[in-house]
Motif scaffolding. Structure first.
Motif, PDB file in Angstrom:
ATOM      1  N   ARG A   1      -7.495 -21.199  -7.127  1.00  0.00           N
ATOM      2  CA  ARG A   1      -8.889 -21.504  -6.783  1.00  0.00           C
ATOM      3  C   ARG A   1      -9.728 -20.233  -6.725  1.00  0.00           C
ATOM      4  NH1 ARG A   1     -11.222 -26.379  -6.850  1.00  0.00           N
ATOM      5  NH2 ARG A   1     -12.556 -25.760  -5.128  1.00  0.00           N
ATOM      6  N   LYS A   2      -9.092 -19.147  -6.278  1.00  0.00           N
ATOM      7  CA  LYS A   2      -9.823 -17.888  -6.164  1.00  0.00           C
ATOM      8  C   LYS A   2      -9.981 -17.199  -7.516  1.00  0.00           C
ATOM      9  CE  LYS A   2     -10.941 -17.209  -1.895  1.00  0.00           C
ATOM     10  NZ  LYS A   2     -12.292 -16.803  -1.486  1.00  0.00           N
ATOM     11  N   GLY A   3      -9.335 -17.758  -8.543  1.00  0.00           N
ATOM     12  CA  GLY A   3      -9.495 -17.184  -9.876  1.00  0.00           C
ATOM     13  C   GLY A   3      -8.600 -15.997 -10.162  1.00  0.00           C
ATOM     14  N   VAL A   4      -7.474 -15.883  -9.435  1.00  0.00           N
ATOM     15  CA  VAL A   4      -6.573 -14.751  -9.682  1.00  0.00           C
ATOM     16  C   VAL A   4      -5.941 -14.859 -11.069  1.00  0.00           C
ATOM     17  CG1 VAL A   4      -4.481 -13.593  -8.874  1.00  0.00           C
ATOM     18  CG2 VAL A   4      -6.078 -14.517  -7.242  1.00  0.00           C
ATOM     19  N   PHE A   5      -5.668 -16.094 -11.490  1.00  0.00           N
ATOM     20  CA  PHE A   5      -4.934 -16.290 -12.733  1.00  0.00           C
ATOM     21  C   PHE A   5      -5.872 -16.471 -13.921  1.00  0.00           C
ATOM     22  CE2 PHE A   5      -2.277 -18.519  -9.443  1.00  0.00           C
ATOM     23  CZ  PHE A   5      -1.601 -17.368  -9.126  1.00  0.00           C
TER      24      PHE A   5
ATOM     25  N   GLN B   1      -0.411 -19.994 -15.477  1.00  0.00           N
ATOM     26  CA  GLN B   1      -0.923 -21.352 -15.352  1.00  0.00           C
ATOM     27  C   GLN B   1      -0.073 -22.373 -16.062  1.00  0.00           C
ATOM     28  OE1 GLN B   1      -4.998 -21.343 -16.443  1.00  0.00           O
ATOM     29  NE2 GLN B   1      -5.510 -19.766 -14.995  1.00  0.00           N
ATOM     30  N   ALA B   2       0.882 -21.955 -16.872  1.00  0.00           N
ATOM     31  CA  ALA B   2       1.709 -22.941 -17.557  1.00  0.00           C
ATOM     32  C   ALA B   2       3.187 -22.727 -17.288  1.00  0.00           C
ATOM     33  CB  ALA B   2       1.450 -22.879 -19.069  1.00  0.00           C
TER      34      ALA B   2
ATOM     35  N   LEU C   1      -1.903 -22.347  -5.197  1.00  0.00           N
ATOM     36  CA  LEU C   1      -3.145 -23.080  -5.460  1.00  0.00           C
ATOM     37  C   LEU C   1      -4.351 -22.308  -4.942  1.00  0.00           C
ATOM     38  CD1 LEU C   1      -2.039 -26.732  -4.707  1.00  0.00           C
ATOM     39  CD2 LEU C   1      -2.460 -25.667  -6.914  1.00  0.00           C
ATOM     40  N   TYR C   2      -4.176 -21.625  -3.792  1.00  0.00           N
ATOM     41  CA  TYR C   2      -5.260 -20.798  -3.253  1.00  0.00           C
ATOM     42  C   TYR C   2      -5.635 -19.710  -4.252  1.00  0.00           C
ATOM     43  CZ  TYR C   2      -7.694 -17.536  -0.224  1.00  0.00           C
ATOM     44  OH  TYR C   2      -8.609 -16.689   0.317  1.00  0.00           O
ATOM     45  N   GLY C   3      -4.563 -19.051  -4.788  1.00  0.00           N
ATOM     46  CA  GLY C   3      -4.808 -18.010  -5.782  1.00  0.00           C
ATOM     47  C   GLY C   3      -5.509 -18.560  -7.016  1.00  0.00           C
TER      48      GLY C   3
ATOM     49  N   VAL D   1      -9.292  -4.509 -11.390  1.00  0.00           N
ATOM     50  CA  VAL D   1      -8.606  -4.844 -10.146  1.00  0.00           C
ATOM     51  C   VAL D   1      -7.654  -6.022 -10.368  1.00  0.00           C
ATOM     52  CG1 VAL D   1     -10.343  -6.459  -9.329  1.00  0.00           C
ATOM     53  CG2 VAL D   1      -9.012  -5.158  -7.679  1.00  0.00           C
ATOM     54  N   ARG D   2      -7.811  -6.718 -11.477  1.00  0.00           N
ATOM     55  CA  ARG D   2      -6.975  -7.885 -11.750  1.00  0.00           C
ATOM     56  C   ARG D   2      -5.493  -7.515 -11.802  1.00  0.00           C
ATOM     57  NH1 ARG D   2     -10.177 -10.516 -15.379  1.00  0.00           N
ATOM     58  NH2 ARG D   2     -10.958 -11.713 -13.638  1.00  0.00           N
ATOM     59  N   PHE D   3      -5.195  -6.306 -12.311  1.00  0.00           N
ATOM     60  CA  PHE D   3      -3.805  -5.884 -12.395  1.00  0.00           C
ATOM     61  C   PHE D   3      -3.208  -5.744 -10.994  1.00  0.00           C
ATOM     62  CE2 PHE D   3      -5.473  -4.402 -16.468  1.00  0.00           C
ATOM     63  CZ  PHE D   3      -4.546  -4.990 -17.299  1.00  0.00           C
ATOM     64  N   TYR D   4      -4.033  -5.295 -10.059  1.00  0.00           N
ATOM     65  CA  TYR D   4      -3.577  -5.179  -8.672  1.00  0.00           C
ATOM     66  C   TYR D   4      -3.275  -6.556  -8.100  1.00  0.00           C
ATOM     67  CZ  TYR D   4      -3.996  -4.565  -3.655  1.00  0.00           C
ATOM     68  OH  TYR D   4      -3.778  -4.605  -2.316  1.00  0.00           O
ATOM     69  N   LEU D   5      -4.175  -7.508  -8.361  1.00  0.00           N
ATOM     70  CA  LEU D   5      -3.954  -8.870  -7.862  1.00  0.00           C
ATOM     71  C   LEU D   5      -2.663  -9.451  -8.432  1.00  0.00           C
ATOM     72  CD1 LEU D   5      -7.514 -10.391  -8.053  1.00  0.00           C
ATOM     73  CD2 LEU D   5      -6.264  -9.668  -6.033  1.00  0.00           C
ATOM     74  N   ILE D   6      -2.447  -9.206  -9.736  1.00  0.00           N
ATOM     75  CA  ILE D   6      -1.224  -9.706 -10.376  1.00  0.00           C
ATOM     76  C   ILE D   6      -0.006  -9.124  -9.677  1.00  0.00           C
ATOM     77  CG2 ILE D   6       0.140  -9.503 -12.488  1.00  0.00           C
ATOM     78  CD1 ILE D   6      -1.907 -11.618 -12.692  1.00  0.00           C
ATOM     79  N   ALA D   7      -0.064  -7.827  -9.361  1.00  0.00           N
ATOM     80  CA  ALA D   7       1.078  -7.186  -8.709  1.00  0.00           C
ATOM     81  C   ALA D   7       1.343  -7.820  -7.353  1.00  0.00           C
ATOM     82  CB  ALA D   7       0.826  -5.687  -8.569  1.00  0.00           C
TER      83      ALA D   7
END
Lengths: 452, 125
Positions: B118-122, A353-354, B114-116, B59-65
């Motif tokens: 909004r979806k809370g991936v980050f 994010q940054a 931006l989609y990611g 599952v967050r690690f998968y999304l990051i990948a």
């Protein structure tokens, strides 16, 4: 006897010699940067650090080599690692468990060969005695390998290090190792993007992937840390995170994860992980010095320019380069012993994010600046860098103006706790009055003042 | 041309030799004492391990990948563009077209980013 004279060029010989010499220099540098790290941490924490081990090996004949401000410590540590039991626990995946330390040290040691340590050397022609091969002289690059995708090669090799971490964490079959490996992998993946993007902002200006061209540009137009300071800061943050250095060393956060991905390792296998980290530090420092600190170049020193090609100049350039790398390594160490470790969620949120959006903005702005090409209008020696510097200042000012409008998650939520004086659960009445009879005898006024 | 990559081969052989030699020498020099069931146990701060480490993870690690792949592939595309764009004549029509194309390319990624977001991936908490 086949004719080797087409194959053996002066460049090939110099490259091979540089490869062999620099590997050893880096390995010794790794050993002594561990010593340096201990000394730096000792001075920062007001201790003395290693100061006993010399090179006397306990022999009376070598008595005069005793002490030496602890310079024998790395040697002793290395020997100790060899003599420890190389234990493989029962539950591990044996092949991957053995492979992981090798996989972390190999990429860490492979990266630096494209670093142009000494610029160009004008080799005189000579004949190799035994093979009787005549080698034509001429200008050669004093670098391990002269490849035209040098910067890309370094990025590619550096990112291979993530395999060792992942496999070490996975193969150990230990929950701490696994979590450490996962964290480290996610962190290295996340920070590879700003690394690539901030490098891109520089390559847009230079227009070449050849390391010697990067140095040549900086000799002509000034160091890139002056014209691309934001990219330099992002790049430095990213190499800290890539090397798993503090304040991003979540992979081995002792308080949470024991040793992280190398919890189950012992003896030289553990040492290989350690050496991988330090070799990575040295390689990334050399990379940073190449991209942002002008490589071997120092301003106002005429014989450190690409034009001087004598052997003496080459050696001086190598020394200057190593000096820059040493200073950067010291800087990394001071950072490690000064800043507290960031929490893992903070590290990842900072990346996504940054750092990444900022790097993207820097790339877009620099490409527009390159398109406009306002540099020649400033009739100054380092005039090329002025528009970039203005653009960087504009990004900073824009960021400061936008700051209140940017999304800001409250990462440090206060969780109400029962019995807490500072953050009580709503409705709960917490008395801060000292209950202890001795305390009340000491301070009778506290019995009145402490009530809330 | 390919001969310029010979030092890469050399350094690869050297580092592999170094790593293998270290692993072999420490196996030969170090003691190997018989271990009991406690010694061969997974080290988890002195407690007997419960269950296995081969567990499902966030599952967050998968999304990051996945998001990393998107960005990394994009950066790979940007490198050849950057080296060529800097060598075009600045301000020319070619240069403008190159800039416009890559801006469109970056804009698609920004939309994905931006989609990611909004979806809370980050978002980590």
């Amino acid at each position: 006897m086949p004719d080797l004279s087409h194959f053996i060029t002066a460049q090939l010989i110099v490259s091979a010699v540089i490869c062999i010499v620099v590997v050893h220099v880096i390995l010794i540098g790794v050993a002594y940067s561990i010593y340096l790290e201990r000394k730096v941490s000792a001075y920062i924490q007001d201790r003395i650090g290693p100061n006993r081990v010399g090179f006397d090996f306990g022999l009376p004949a070598l008595r005069f080599l005793r002490g030496m401000v602890g310079l024998g410590q790395p040697l002793a540590d290395g020997l100790k690692f060899f003599l420890k039991e190389d234990y493989t626990p029962a539950h591990v995946d044996k092949v991957l468990f053995t492979l992981a330390p090798a996989l972390i040290v190999i990429p860490a040691l492979m990266g630096f060969i494209i670093i142009p340590w000494g610029g160009t050397w004008n080799v005189p022609e000579f004949t190799i005695p035994v093979l009787n091969v005549h080698v034509a002289g001429g200008p050669v690059q004093v670098a391990g390998a002269v490849v035209n995708v040098g910067v890309l090669y370094l990025l590619a090799v550096a990112s291979l290090g993530v395999y060792g971490v992942t496999l070490g964490g996975w193969a150990s079959n230990n929950k701490f190792s696994f979590l450490g490996g996962l964290r480290s992998t996610a962190q290295m993946l996340a920070y590879e993007i700003p690394l690539g993007l901030s490098l891109l902002a520089v390559l847009l200006v230079v227009g070449s992937l050849i390391p010697a061209d990067l140095v040549g540009y900086q000799v002509r137009n000034g160091w890139l840390i002056l014209s691309q300071p934001i990219a330099a800061i992002l790049f430095f943050i990213s190499i800290l995170a890539e090397a798993n250095r503090a304040p991003f060393d979540n992979a081995e956060a002792e308080q949470e994860l024991v040793g992280g991905y190398h919890t189950e390792y012992s003896s030289m296998r553990f040492a290989l992980f350690f050496m991988g980290e330090y070799a990575h530090m040295i390689t990334s420092s050399a990379f940073f010095a190449l991209v942002f600190l002008g490589g071997y170049h120092l301003p106002l020193v005429p014989w450190l320019s690409p034009e001087s090609t004598t052997l003496l100049a080459v050696l001086a350039k190598c020394l200057v380069y190593f000096g820059k790398v040493g200073l950067l390594v010291c800087f990394m160490m001071v950072i490690r012993w000064t800043l507290p470790r960031m929490r893992f969620d903070q590290v990842m949120m900072m990346a996504w994010q940054a750092v990444i959006p900022l790097a993207l903005i820097v790339v877009i702005v620099s490409s527009v600046v390159v398109y406009l090409n306002l540099g020649p209008r400033f009739n100054l020696p380092w005039g090329e860098s002025i528009p970039l510097l203005v653009a960087n200042a504009a990004i900073t000012v824009g960021f400061l103006i936008m700051y209140p409008f940017l999304p800001n998650y409250e990462v440090n939520r206060r969780v109400p706790m029962y019995g807490s004086r500072f953050n009580p659960v709503p409705g709960e009445r917490v008395s801060t009055r000292p209950m202890d009879a001795t305390a009340l005898a000491d301070r009778p006024e506290a019995a009145v003042a402490g009530a809330r | 041309m390919l001969a310029t990559y010979l030092p890469v081969l050399l350094i690869l052989l050297m580092t592999i030799t170094f790593a293998t030699a270290n692993l072999v020498i420490t196996r030969l020099l170090g003691p190997s004492r018989a271990g009991g069931s406690v010694k061969s146990m997974t080290y988890e701060s002195g407690m007997n391990p419960v269950g296995t480490a081969r567990k499902r993870f966030n599952v967050r690690f998968y999304l990051i990948a996945v998001v990393f792949l998107v960005f990394d592939v994009e950066i790979i595309f940007l490198y050849p563009w950057a080296t060529t764009f800097a060598n075009l004549e600045p301000g020319s029509q070619d240069s403008a077209i190159w800039l416009g194309r890559i801006m469109f390319f970056l804009a698609t990624t920004v939309v994905a980013y931006l989609y990611g977001w909004r979806k809370g991936v980050f978002k980590f908490d």
